[in-house]
Enzyme design. Structure first.
Site, PDB file in Angstrom:
ATOM      1  N   SER A 192       0.803  -1.226   0.000  1.00  0.00           N
ATOM      2  CA  SER A 192       0.000   0.000   0.000  1.00  0.00           C
ATOM      3  C   SER A 192       0.833   1.272   0.000  1.00  0.00           C
ATOM      4  O   SER A 192       0.322   2.345  -0.335  1.00  0.00           O
ATOM      5  CB  SER A 192      -0.936   0.008   1.219  1.00  0.00           C
ATOM      6  OG  SER A 192      -0.202  -0.124   2.423  1.00  0.00           O
TER       7      SER A 192
ATOM      8  N   ASP B 210      -2.299   8.544   7.750  1.00  0.00           N
ATOM      9  CA  ASP B 210      -3.288   7.697   8.420  1.00  0.00           C
ATOM     10  C   ASP B 210      -2.551   6.750   9.381  1.00  0.00           C
ATOM     11  O   ASP B 210      -1.353   6.934   9.619  1.00  0.00           O
ATOM     12  CB  ASP B 210      -4.148   6.951   7.390  1.00  0.00           C
ATOM     13  CG  ASP B 210      -3.373   5.933   6.561  1.00  0.00           C
ATOM     14  OD1 ASP B 210      -2.210   5.620   6.909  1.00  0.00           O
ATOM     15  OD2 ASP B 210      -3.916   5.427   5.567  1.00  0.00           O
TER      16      ASP B 210
ATOM     17  N   HIS C 187       0.365   4.926   6.911  1.00  0.00           N
ATOM     18  CA  HIS C 187       1.067   5.459   5.739  1.00  0.00           C
ATOM     19  C   HIS C 187       1.548   6.896   5.903  1.00  0.00           C
ATOM     20  O   HIS C 187       0.877   7.709   6.559  1.00  0.00           O
ATOM     21  CB  HIS C 187       0.133   5.381   4.526  1.00  0.00           C
ATOM     22  CG  HIS C 187      -0.457   4.031   4.314  1.00  0.00           C
ATOM     23  ND1 HIS C 187      -1.715   3.692   4.767  1.00  0.00           N
ATOM     24  CD2 HIS C 187       0.052   2.916   3.724  1.00  0.00           C
ATOM     25  CE1 HIS C 187      -1.967   2.428   4.464  1.00  0.00           C
ATOM     26  NE2 HIS C 187      -0.915   1.932   3.835  1.00  0.00           N
TER      27      HIS C 187
END
Length: 371
Positions: free
Chosen positions: A44, A336, A339
């Protein structure tokens, strides 16, 4: 379900634009550049939206993600990822997600991004997220891209393109966070059966095979990013309140253990695989420097999520439309619970591109692009 989506995407990729070979030759779409293409593999941290097209819990195709990118694209940050910034520095457009139906024909000649949120080096990694495309599957997807390129420009030109292209890998964090220490997958008793050393050895052995497989498919220039200080992310801080204001030591030690072995692997592959250049990108060192000297980089908050809903550090709930978003994203290291913000990604990417041997070894990405 994931397999069926992969098959559908491959079918959509089969039709090729007539005459693309002529366009390639006449205008030098790729070979006129020192770095004709950029291929990205990872999780991600660099996923540009591949998980939008599979059945998965790990998605970011909704607001406020992408708030500084013109809207949500599937990227797990407010703006650009590290791969986006490096691609721009190489003079290329944003590398498109493999799973997007529009990633076909001539669009693949400047590279493709195969990264998938929740993925890891090991195939079991990310099981908690349901759908994800782990490294073995990402390489299988690259094989299909390679064959499509051969169909367009021929074997010889494809070999030349891949030889000059840069291949970036950025994964390993999920192998710890969504596998070895994930409470819904493993218990403390189960972890006692597999020591951290044995788990890291399994990761390293598997990654060796995967990087060698890419080499055998024609890749020659590699930027291999290590695992960052995962004990410092808001999620781990909130899940381990006993750590207080400090980073959580256990996941951090796991990351450091793997990073030592990864550096050895880079040295080994450079010696073993003829004509290859493997560059070790020390994301851990760079991120740690940002966290320890955050004010010098213009940040004001280095512990909490900009996009937050629950937890002392905003690390208990992913970034959702109902979340509260900080007013100035440029002042936060983390977007977040997991990340970095675009501001942090910019610092990391530019140090990988132009940094010294402490950041990226044996050469930075700029020099890699020139050899």
């Amino acid at each position: 379900m994931t397999t069926s989506f992969l098959m559908l995407s491959a079918d959509l990729r089969k039709p090729l634009i007539f005459g693309v070979t002529a366009v390639y030759v006449l205008f030098g779409v790729c070979l006129s550049n020192k770095v004709p293409a950029f291929f990205v593999f990872g999780d991600s941290l660099v996923d540009p939206g591949n998980n939008n097209y599979i059945v998965s819990i790990a998605k970011a195709n909704y607001v406020p993600n992408g708030i500084d990118f013109g809207g949500p694209s599937g990227r797990f940050t407010n703006g650009r990822t590290i791969a986006d910034v490096i691609g721009q520095e190489l003079g290329l457009n944003f590398t498109p997600p493999y799973m997007a139906p529009t990633t076909a024909a001539s669009s693949i000649l400047q590279g493709v991004n195969y990264a998938s949120a929740g993925s890891g080096i090991l195939n079991l990694t990310g099981l908690m997220w349901v759908g994800r495309i782990n490294m073995d599957a990402q390489i299988a997807n690259f094989e299909k891209t390679r064959q499509d390129i051969i169909s367009m420009i021929g074997v010889s030109a494809t070999q030349d393109l891949l030889k000059k292209a840069i291949f970036m890998t950025c994964l390993g964090s999920n192998d710890f966070l969504s596998n070895y220490i994930a409470p819904i997958i493993t218990s403390t008793a189960e972890r006692e059966l597999i020591s951290p050393e044995a788990f890291v050895a399994s990761m390293t052995s598997t990654f060796r095979q995967q990087l060698t497989r890419l080499y055998n498919l024609g890749a020659r220039k590699f930027m291999v990013a290590n695992v960052g200080p995962i004990g410092c992310i808001p999620s781990q801080r909130d899940l381990n309140p006993s750590a207080g204001e400090e980073c959580v030591s256990f996941p951090d030690k796991l990351a450091q253990s793997f990073n030592v072995e990864l550096k050895k692997l880079v040295v080994e592959l450079n010696k073993k695989l003829k004509g290859s250049i493997y560059v070790h990108a020390d994301a851990y060192h760079i991120a740690q420097d940002i966290l320890q000297n955050y004010k010098a980089y213009g940040f004001e908050n280095f512990k909490s999520s900009c996009c937050h809903m629950a937890g002392r550090f905003g690390g208990l709930v992913p970034c959702f439309p109902e979340s509260t978003v900080c007013e100035d994203r440029s002042k936060y290291v983390f977007w977040d619970p997991f990340h970095p913000s675009e501001a942090a990604n910019l610092v990391i990417a530019k140090r990988l591109f132009d940094g010294d041997a402490n950041d990226v070894w044996p050469m930075n990405v700029r020099k890699l692009s020139q050899v």
